[in-house]
Write a protein that holds these residues in place. Structure first.
Motif, PDB file in Angstrom:
ATOM      1  N   TRP A  76      -5.075   6.980  -0.020  1.00  0.00           N
ATOM      2  CA  TRP A  76      -5.023   6.110   1.117  1.00  0.00           C
ATOM      3  C   TRP A  76      -6.007   6.179   1.976  1.00  0.00           C
ATOM      4  CZ3 TRP A  76      -3.899   1.495   2.219  1.00  0.00           C
ATOM      5  CH2 TRP A  76      -3.690   1.278   3.504  1.00  0.00           C
ATOM      6  N   ALA A 136      -4.645   3.928   9.585  1.00  0.00           N
ATOM      7  CA  ALA A 136      -5.770   3.544   8.625  1.00  0.00           C
ATOM      8  C   ALA A 136      -6.180   2.136   8.766  1.00  0.00           C
ATOM      9  CB  ALA A 136      -5.355   3.813   7.211  1.00  0.00           C
ATOM     10  N   ALA A 171       0.992   6.226   9.101  1.00  0.00           N
ATOM     11  CA  ALA A 171      -0.157   6.269   8.252  1.00  0.00           C
ATOM     12  C   ALA A 171      -0.671   4.879   7.953  1.00  0.00           C
ATOM     13  CB  ALA A 171       0.206   6.949   6.862  1.00  0.00           C
ATOM     14  N   PHE A 172       0.092   3.835   7.761  1.00  0.00           N
ATOM     15  CA  PHE A 172      -0.543   2.558   7.621  1.00  0.00           C
ATOM     16  C   PHE A 172      -1.334   2.191   8.758  1.00  0.00           C
ATOM     17  CE2 PHE A 172      -0.959  -1.889   7.824  1.00  0.00           C
ATOM     18  CZ  PHE A 172      -1.018  -2.389   6.627  1.00  0.00           C
ATOM     19  N   LEU A 215       3.251  -2.293   3.729  1.00  0.00           N
ATOM     20  CA  LEU A 215       3.561  -1.004   3.022  1.00  0.00           C
ATOM     21  C   LEU A 215       4.379  -1.086   1.799  1.00  0.00           C
ATOM     22  CD1 LEU A 215       3.946   1.867   3.913  1.00  0.00           C
ATOM     23  CD2 LEU A 215       5.916   1.481   5.194  1.00  0.00           C
ATOM     24  N   THR A 259       0.871   4.358   1.239  1.00  0.00           N
ATOM     25  CA  THR A 259       0.498   5.607   2.257  1.00  0.00           C
ATOM     26  C   THR A 259       0.682   6.798   2.006  1.00  0.00           C
ATOM     27  OG1 THR A 259       2.209   5.158   3.932  1.00  0.00           O
ATOM     28  CG2 THR A 259       0.427   3.542   4.081  1.00  0.00           C
ATOM     29  N   THR A 260       1.412   7.107   1.017  1.00  0.00           N
ATOM     30  CA  THR A 260       1.744   8.632   0.890  1.00  0.00           C
ATOM     31  C   THR A 260       0.732   9.183  -0.327  1.00  0.00           C
ATOM     32  OG1 THR A 260       3.174   7.864  -1.064  1.00  0.00           O
ATOM     33  CG2 THR A 260       4.266   8.438   0.987  1.00  0.00           C
ATOM     34  N   CYS A 288       0.946  -1.298   0.135  1.00  0.00           N
ATOM     35  CA  CYS A 288       0.006  -0.031  -0.230  1.00  0.00           C
ATOM     36  C   CYS A 288       0.798   1.157  -0.079  1.00  0.00           C
ATOM     37  CB  CYS A 288      -0.822  -0.078   1.337  1.00  0.00           C
ATOM     38  SG  CYS A 288      -1.833  -1.488   1.430  1.00  0.00           S
ATOM     39  N   ALA A 294      -8.181   2.576   2.176  1.00  0.00           N
ATOM     40  CA  ALA A 294      -7.873   1.660   3.344  1.00  0.00           C
ATOM     41  C   ALA A 294      -9.060   0.812   3.618  1.00  0.00           C
ATOM     42  CB  ALA A 294      -7.298   2.202   4.578  1.00  0.00           C
ATOM     43  N   GLN A 307       5.413   6.752   7.130  1.00  0.00           N
ATOM     44  CA  GLN A 307       4.492   6.032   6.435  1.00  0.00           C
ATOM     45  C   GLN A 307       3.987   4.787   7.074  1.00  0.00           C
ATOM     46  OE1 GLN A 307       6.237   5.264   2.235  1.00  0.00           O
ATOM     47  NE2 GLN A 307       7.457   7.386   2.367  1.00  0.00           N
TER      48      GLN A 307
END
Length: 275
Positions: free
Chosen positions: A48, A114, A110-111, A66, A43-44, A41, A52, A107
């Motif tokens: 996203w 979400a 962010a993963f 990621l 995530t940037t 994924c 998700a 990053q």
């Protein structure tokens, strides 16, 4: 007898989830058809947070990882560098370690925000995760935030036996695949058992892509990883946008299922144990 007990499980991972809705649609269709093990994924991507939730619904059937990104700018919405620049800076030891560690942290955060869990695995867009400086920052961040029992596995791009003869696969391995594999093994970080799926994104139709797949599968051991880059239609403005629907059509096809059977393989779905 269940054919799963007499065939070897291989991992098929679709890269670039959240890059574009057509990529996400292909991932969902392939996962539900039993033709995909995992997706990594971005995530940037500004897409996203909205992409998700649909992915959460596919777990644990589909592993989610990621796809660490430094080189995709998402129409200017994410600071990005050309791959060649990143490679040169990495080998000149000019990548600021504090900045690289922060990129990994952001990053991964962010993963987790979400998805509600750590990623199942780690890889890199254009394989940047394996470059000098970036692989050290990756290892430091993973070991700082995850206990051994929740450590994500990391993509090794060391080619599956016999696939190193491909010039592009050999270049990817020389640019960090073999060195990173040795580093991961020494640190006891789990990883896939051989890598395939490398080609020039130059298969004009499903028959051509099928010939690529037929060349890879005989070399894939149990726990080996094939990457793919599908989308359910052409992705405008993407460097491999025309290739993506070709891959998707083939991976959904009866022909692919027959090829798996002839090579005594099946696509693993569910939790992945690679230690």
């Amino acid at each position: 007898m269940n054919h799963m007990s007499t065939t070897r499980p291989i991992l098929l991972c679709a890269d670039d989830y959240a890059l574009h809705p057509l990529v996400d649609d292909a991932v969902r269709q392939l996962a539900l058809a039993g033709r995909l093990s995992a997706t990594s994924c971005m995530t940037t991507s500004p897409l996203w947070p909205q992409a998700a939730p649909a992915l959460r619904e596919l777990r644990p059937r589909l592993s989610a990882g990621l796809h660490f990104n430094l080189t995709e700018g998402h129409d200017g919405q994410h600071a990005a560098q050309a791959l060649g620049t990143v490679i040169r800076q990495a080998y000149a030891r000019q990548l600021p370690q504090a900045q690289m560690r922060a990129a990994w942290r952001e990053q991964l955060d962010a993963f987790e925000q979400a998805m509600g869990t750590p990623p199942d695995f780690i890889d890199g867009h254009q394989h940047v995760h394996q470059l000098p400086g970036l692989r050290e920052a990756m290892q430091a961040e993973l070991q700082a935030r995850y206990a051994t029992h929740e450590m994500p596995w990391v993509r090794s791009t060391a080619p599956a036996s016999g696939l190193w003869r491909s010039p592009k696969a050999a270049i990817i391995a020389l640019l960090g695949g073999w060195a990173t594999t040795r580093r991961l093994r020494h640190a006891d970080i789990p990883m896939n058992h051989g890598f395939g799926g490398v080609y020039g994104f130059n298969a004009p139709d499903t028959a051509s892509y099928g010939r690529q797949m037929a060349a890879w599968l005989p070399h894939m051991a149990a726990g080996g990883l094939l990457m793919c880059h599908p989308a359910s239609d052409m992705v405008e403005g993407d460097a491999i946008g025309r290739q993506r629907p070709v891959e998707f059509e083939y991976l959904m096809s009866y022909t692919f299922g027959e090829l798996l059977q002839r090579n005594s393989c099946h696509i693993h779905q569910g939790p992945i144990q690679l230690r």
